[in-house]
Scaffold this active site. Structure first.
Site, mmCIF file in Angstrom:
data_model
loop_
_atom_site.group_PDB
_atom_site.id
_atom_site.type_symbol
_atom_site.label_atom_id
_atom_site.label_comp_id
_atom_site.label_asym_id
_atom_site.label_seq_id
_atom_site.Cartn_x
_atom_site.Cartn_y
_atom_site.Cartn_z
ATOM 1 N N VAL A 101 -15.460 50.041 27.807
ATOM 2 C CA VAL A 101 -16.263 49.821 29.016
ATOM 3 C C VAL A 101 -16.398 48.312 29.267
ATOM 4 O O VAL A 101 -17.496 47.741 29.218
ATOM 5 C CB VAL A 101 -17.629 50.523 28.919
ATOM 6 C CG1 VAL A 101 -17.431 52.022 28.998
ATOM 7 C CG2 VAL A 101 -18.370 50.185 27.627
ATOM 8 N N HIS A 102 -15.272 47.693 29.587
ATOM 9 C CA HIS A 102 -15.219 46.235 29.732
ATOM 10 C C HIS A 102 -16.305 45.697 30.662
ATOM 11 O O HIS A 102 -17.116 44.849 30.281
ATOM 12 C CB HIS A 102 -13.854 45.817 30.291
ATOM 13 C CG HIS A 102 -12.690 46.143 29.438
ATOM 14 N ND1 HIS A 102 -12.379 45.429 28.296
ATOM 15 C CD2 HIS A 102 -11.719 47.094 29.558
ATOM 16 C CE1 HIS A 102 -11.275 45.924 27.750
ATOM 17 N NE2 HIS A 102 -10.860 46.927 28.499
#
Length: 317
Positions: free
Chosen positions: A240-241
């Site tokens: 989940v950058h």
């Protein structure tokens, strides 16, 4: 409260980050500016309007740049294998969204909003840095008026994800990224050094969808294509950058940082590489001299970050 302009190229993980900003009680989302990257500027702008409508987000959307700061840079193809042909996991986004755009282009929206709220606006940029660089070029003085700039991008002590040297957001417009990193505003860079440690499992996403009502269920639908891509990279789930950058705004204590001037390599086989000269290290005169010290994230409490993301996304059911 943190007044935030979200500069984004939706994008699956961008969608999660947008819902986080919309639902977190300490965030006042004052604008969404779009940039090309995960898809064309027409598609990312359409996607931003789609999410604004689906999630009843009051913030205006301003359409941004569709080309790099240096217009002679060759085009890099859209990452359809990661985000789908529609940029949102092939969920069937309508071709047109019946919502108006802000009449200003993105970089002008940024300038006007910052000048109307001196010292209060945080820019959270999770795509290419083109809009921010254009804003600086048009009005350099805004750098003194921005509260902070939080970037998802870069790879410092790890390899890149689009080349061994470079992370995709920076590689997509290195000249813009270098302009942003060297400007006299406070920058925090949340790059692959820490984002790759935040893997949201399928079970966690399912729990968010169950607790978070219709918005979270839509997010889960959008994320399935992305999770399928990540099967080749992580054991279970997805990285989940972009949400990590949003967490940094409200909980910087969950990250460890290193100070130092940052430059971006423009051209050659290391095109887009981010290199930091750590504070306190002595070198002969070099291209990092006389630029401001910026913060690079080098450590993260991944479990706490994921919990905050999950609890925030599930809020408001």
């Amino acid at each position: 409260m943190h007044k935030v302009i979200f500069d984004t190229d939706p994008g699956v993980d961008d969608a999660m980050a947008l819902l986080f900003l919309h639902r977190h009680p300490a965030i006042d989302l004052v604008g969404i500016t779009t940039v090309f990257g995960n898809a064309s500027i027409e598609t990312t702008t359409r996607n931003a309007l789609f999410l604004k409508q689906a999630w009843n987000i009051p913030a205006p959307v301003a359409k941004g740049s569709g080309e790099t700061l240096d217009p002679d840079r060759p085009h890099v193809g859209w990452p359809t294998g990661i985000h789908g042909d529609d940029g949102l996991g092939n969920i069937g986004v309508p071709a047109e969204i019946d919502l108006p755009l802000d009449p200003r282009c993105a970089h002008r929206f940024i300038i006007d909003t910052v000048r109307a709220n001196p010292g209060d606006v945080t820019l959270v940029a999770v795509g290419r840095m083109t809009n921010l660089a254009r804003a600086l070029r048009a009005d350099p003085e805004i750098a003194r008026l921005v509260r902070s700039v939080v970037i998802m991008g870069g790879a410092f002590d790890v390899t890149g994800n689009i080349t061994p040297a470079a992370e995709a957001n920076i590689h997509g417009d290195p000249e813009a990224a270098d302009a942003v990193m060297t400007a006299p505003w406070p920058v925090a860079v949340i790059g692959l050094d820490v984002t790759t440690k935040t893997v949201m499992s399928r079970a966690m996403l399912s729990d968010i969808a169950e607790r978070g009502g219709r918005p979270a269920r839509l997010l889960s639908d959008i994320s399935q294509f992305y999770i399928d891509f990540y099967e080749h990279h992580v054991d279970d789930g997805m990285i989940v950058h972009d949400s990590c950058a949003c967490v940094y705004v409200v909980a910087p204590e969950l990250f460890q940082t290193r100070g130092g001037a940052i430059r971006v390599i423009c051209g050659g086989i290391a095109d887009g590489q981010t290199l930091q000269k750590p504070d306190g290290r002595l070198f002969p005169p070099n291209a990092w001299d006389d630029f401001p010290s910026q913060q690079t994230c080098v450590g993260i409490d991944a479990d706490a970050v994921l919990k905050l993301i999950g609890d925030t996304l599930a809020n408001g059911s």
